[in-house]
Every structure is written in structure tokens, then in C-alpha cells.
Design a protein around this motif. Structure first.
Motif, short mmCIF file in Angstrom:
data_model
loop_
_atom_site.label_atom_id
_atom_site.label_comp_id
_atom_site.label_asym_id
_atom_site.label_seq_id
_atom_site.Cartn_x
_atom_site.Cartn_y
_atom_site.Cartn_z
N VAL A 1 18.73 10.99 44.35
CA VAL A 1 17.98 10.57 43.17
C VAL A 1 16.50 10.92 43.34
O VAL A 1 15.87 11.46 42.43
N SER B 1 15.99 14.83 43.38
CA SER B 1 16.14 15.48 42.08
C SER B 1 15.05 15.06 41.09
O SER B 1 15.02 15.55 39.97
N ASN B 2 14.21 14.12 41.51
CA ASN B 2 13.13 13.64 40.67
C ASN B 2 13.65 13.06 39.35
O ASN B 2 13.06 13.26 38.28
N ALA B 3 14.76 12.36 39.45
CA ALA B 3 15.36 11.72 38.26
C ALA B 3 14.47 10.58 37.80
O ALA B 3 13.86 9.88 38.61
N PRO B 4 14.39 10.38 36.50
CA PRO B 4 13.56 9.27 36.01
C PRO B 4 14.19 7.92 36.40
O PRO B 4 15.39 7.73 36.29
N THR B 5 13.34 7.03 36.89
CA THR B 5 13.81 5.71 37.32
C THR B 5 12.91 4.65 36.71
O THR B 5 11.70 4.66 36.92
N HIS C 1 18.87 0.36 37.96
CA HIS C 1 19.47 1.69 37.89
C HIS C 1 20.12 2.13 39.19
O HIS C 1 20.74 3.18 39.24
N HIS C 2 19.97 1.33 40.22
CA HIS C 2 20.50 1.73 41.52
C HIS C 2 21.33 0.63 42.16
O HIS C 2 21.32 0.45 43.38
#
Length: 135
Positions: A70, A73-77, A83-84
Motif C-alpha cells: 500500500v 504503490s502510493n495508494a490514497p489512505t 482502510h487497513h
């Protein structure tokens, strides 16, 4: 999101006793894996499944690899923990391995203390459940 945001968020939210148990369980896994690599002991073939690193490997991968992907990949959080939550079951398994290992260490050194502590723990958990849910 920085690479330290997610791990720091988890360690800030998890209670300290639970974090200590997770670290104990993780150290038990690492020690067993290193022993298997250096001495070539076939831990997988032993009867006790919990002692097998094969049993614990998916949980350790879930705790470290998925959050790493996560972050990489620089996924938005947003609202990090929400979200985790996929990490929490594996953290619970690692904490329970820490309890199991600690219990075995106490039982090996002082069996009477382990039996009395077990009975006291059951009474305390029962009392807390009754207080929480109102009997």
C-alpha cells in the motif's frame, strides 16, 4: 503518505500490552525461522502445528507485505486504521502466539504459578464480561 505513516499509526492505536505480545510472537517466529535456516531443523514435520513456521508465515506476510505494498504503490489512505483493518487478524494471531509462548515459559519454570494464574485469569475475564454486559 510517508513510508512511516501507516506503521506509526498502528503502533499509536494498538494498546501497549497487546503491542508487547505482538512483538513477543514476532520474535518467536523470527527465532524459529532463523533456527530452521541455520541448523536445518525440520520444524514443519513436528507434531505441534503452532511451533511450525509454516503455520505463522502467512500471518507475518499479511502484517508486513500488504501494508508495504500500500505504501509502495502510493495508494490514497484516509483515516488510516479504517482502510487497513485486514492487518488486525494477523496481529491477533501473533499476539496469541506471544501469550502461548509466555505461558509455556512460566509453566516450565513454575507449574503451580501457571495453574493458579490460569484460574485467576478465567475468573477475571468472566468478571469483566459480566460487568461489561450486565448479567
Amino acid at each position: 503518505m510517508t513510508r512511516f505513516y501507516l506503521p506509526l499509526w498502528f503502533w499509536a492505536v494498538i494498546p501497549i500490552p497487546l503491542a508487547l505480545l505482538i512483538l513477543i510472537g514476532l520474535s518467536y517466529f523470527i527465532r524459529g525461522a532463523l533456527r530452521q535456516v541455520t541448523k536445518g531443523e525440520p520444524e514443519i514435520l513436528k507434531d505441534n502445528l503452532l511451533r511450525s513456521e509454516l503455520f505463522m508465515t502467512p500471518f507475518v506476510i499479511q502484517v508486513f507485505l500488504l501494508p508495504f505494498l500500500v505504501v509502495a504503490s502510493n495508494a490514497p489512505t484516509w483515516d488510516a486504521m479504517r482502510h487497513h483493518l485486514y492487518v488486525l487478524p494477523s496481529l491477533a494471531v501473533l499476539a496469541s502466539v506471544g501469550v502461548w509462548w509466555g505461558w509455556n515459559q512460566v509453566e516450565a519454570i513454575r507449574p503451580k504459578l501457571a495453574r493458579s494464574a490460569g484460574k485467576t485469569g478465567i475468573v477475571l475475564i468472566g468478571g469483566l464480561a459480566i460487568a461489561e454486559f450486565g448479567a
